[in-house]
Design an enzyme around this catalytic site. Structure first.
Site, mmCIF file in Angstrom:
data_model
loop_
_atom_site.group_PDB
_atom_site.id
_atom_site.type_symbol
_atom_site.label_atom_id
_atom_site.label_comp_id
_atom_site.label_asym_id
_atom_site.label_seq_id
_atom_site.Cartn_x
_atom_site.Cartn_y
_atom_site.Cartn_z
ATOM 1 N N THR A 67 36.122 -12.204 49.252
ATOM 2 C CA THR A 67 37.068 -11.232 49.784
ATOM 3 C C THR A 67 37.642 -11.796 51.080
ATOM 4 O O THR A 67 37.289 -12.895 51.505
ATOM 5 C CB THR A 67 36.390 -9.881 50.075
ATOM 6 O OG1 THR A 67 35.577 -10.004 51.264
ATOM 7 C CG2 THR A 67 35.500 -9.434 48.915
ATOM 8 N N CYS A 68 38.517 -11.023 51.729
ATOM 9 C CA CYS A 68 39.099 -11.513 52.985
ATOM 10 C C CYS A 68 38.060 -11.604 54.093
ATOM 11 O O CYS A 68 38.234 -12.354 55.061
ATOM 12 C CB CYS A 68 40.250 -10.607 53.418
ATOM 13 S SG CYS A 68 39.784 -8.879 53.656
ATOM 14 N N SER A 212 51.635 -1.854 59.839
ATOM 15 C CA SER A 212 52.594 -0.952 59.196
ATOM 16 C C SER A 212 52.330 -0.879 57.699
ATOM 17 O O SER A 212 52.341 0.197 57.094
ATOM 18 C CB SER A 212 54.028 -1.431 59.450
ATOM 19 O OG SER A 212 54.370 -1.320 60.803
#
Length: 467
Positions: A67-68, A212
């Site tokens: 994963t990250c 965002s």
């Protein structure tokens, strides 16, 4: 607890050996992103790595979680040192890295610590955001890919399924993931408090950065269907808007967009305010006082805090959101105590299964020996003294001998399973092997069974599995 015996003394008899469970990993706690990136796996690298493990006899099973925030290689085999060496070789060959450089950032767990680590990870207790649920899907995906690659056997089938069960219990029996624990999610929770439902609201995004995008993703998950993205670089606005079925607009037209929006997320990276009090006063007049929710997650801030003086404007900056997150994390820590008790229970279930699997080949060998004796004696009797019996009577005699053997072995089999959980299990098993002369019958019987196969395995020939 799973006890790691000193080379299992009964190996001196050439019969059984322990399955070692090993994990080698790196995560956000042990290394910066630059180092973690070196060990991240692409799809093709994942396939090559699993193939490497499948083709090396020193590794019986393997699964890779990437994963990250973490990369973890789970493996089983007969020897921890051999497993570790092979995984390091795999990392060197597939990733093309010098493993000596990254080794200080790696953690290596074996047996009960490896099991505990997987359960903790799957339940979200080792994540950057405590209690997050995304990791559960990632663990399931890692297990599915390893299964498809043919590198999962009975131990990992049981281990990963039990870890998923633990994670689901944590999610349903605690409130660990019910409060916002990230800035982006906290913003959405505040929006829900202000507007109630969000599916009929319009979201305006000023800027197209990562924060965002994360906040927009949470809004989208909560039902927001109309999205407008405004950015000085129109191409980036186009790309982000397309991800959520929205539209993009030029930065110069932001006032018209503000008049339409209900929720505004601002993260432009500008060195000055992009929304000031005068502009928002004009916008509010055009909106005729319709409420608007402004989320300023930029550092430095995008929105002039004086805007809060205007009516029907709800402005929150990143400090406000982090205060919400900090409060919620305290609640999550309290729930984490309950979660760890659940995990402990599920680990115990797996440990019991794991230990009893070490003696499954012994039980099978004992039953085979008893069955061989039963068949030989029955054949002699039916061929001589009972030769005149009808087929129906012979079948009855055969069933009777089977019942007798099963009844005789019932208690020993139960005792063998109990011995497996005892700290002196190696001594008991070795004694049993000698008493019944089972060494030869145990050749090749090294692989444990799935939990649902235990009873079947006890009465049938155990099949060795190599992945």
């Amino acid at each position: 607890m799973i006890k790691q015996h000193a080379a299992w003394r009964i190996q001196d008899f050439g019969v059984l050996q322990v399955t070692e469970i090993v994990i080698i990993g790196i995560n956000h706690k042990t290394a910066h992103v630059e180092t973690r990136e070196k060990l991240a796996f692409s799809e093709s690298q994942l396939e090559r790595s699993l193939a490497f493990c499948r083709e090396n006899s020193g590794i019986s099973e393997c699964a890779i979680l990437t994963t990250c925030n973490r990369t973890e290689i789970y493996a089983t085999g007969a020897d921890q040192q051999t497993i570790t060496q092979l995984i390091m070789q795999m990392l060197s060959e597939v990733k093309g890295i010098d493993t000596d450089e990254v080794r200080p950032n790696l953690y290596i767990h074996a047996q009960e610590k490896a099991v505990e680590h997987l359960f903790t990870v799957t339940s979200g207790l080792d994540s950057m955001v405590l209690g997050e649920t995304q990791i559960l899907g990632q663990v399931k995906d890692a297990y599915a890919k390893a299964t498809e690659a043919g590198t999962v056997g009975s131990t990992f089938h049981a281990l990963f399924r039990q870890s998923v069960t633990a994670a689901k219990r944590v999610q349903t029996e605690t409130a660990i993931n019910q409060n916002a624990a990230s800035v982006s999610y906290a913003a959405v929770e505040l929006a829900k408090k202000i507007f109630g439902r969000l599916d009929n609201r319009t979201a305006l995004i000023l800027g197209a950065g990562k924060m965002s995008e994360l906040t927009l993703r949470h809004l989208y998950d909560q039902g927001v269907k109309k999205v407008i993205v405004v950015n000085r670089t129109k191409e980036r606005a186009d790309k982000l808007a397309a991800c959520f079925g929205g539209v993009s607009e030029y930065y110069e037209k932001r006032r018209d967009c503000l008049i339409q929006a209900d929720i505004v997320i601002s993260s432009t990276g500008a060195p000055h305010f992009v929304l000031d009090k005068e502009e928002m006063a004009s916008v509010m007049r055009a909106r005729r006082g319709k409420p608007i929710f402004l989320i300023d997650i930029a550092v430095p801030r995008d929105i002039d805090p004086k805007i809060n003086d205007l009516e029907n404007i709800y402005l929150y900056d990143i400090d406000d959101l982090q205060a919400v997150v900090a409060s919620n994390l305290k609640d999550r820590e309290h729930e984490a105590v309950k979660a760890r008790l659940i995990i402990k229970e599920e680990i115990s279930e797996f440990q019991i299964w794991f230990k009893t699997q070490e003696v499954t080949p012994l039980i099978a060998a004992l039953r085979r020996k008893a069955e061989t004796i039963r068949k030989a004696e029955l054949e002699v009797s039916l061929g001589k003294r009972l030769a005149n019996l009808s087929d129906k009577e012979k079948k009855h005699v055969e069933n009777l001998t089977k019942a007798i053997v099963n009844r005789i072995l019932r208690e020993p089999v139960l005792r063998i399973k109990e011995f497996a959980l005892d700290e002196n299990s190696d001594l008991y098993v070795a004694s049993l092997c000698q008493l019944f002369d089972l060494e030869e019958g145990l050749n090749g019987e090294l692989q444990p069974r799935l939990p649902q196969e235990q009873e079947e395995a006890a009465g049938s020939k155990a099949e060795g599995a190599h992945h």
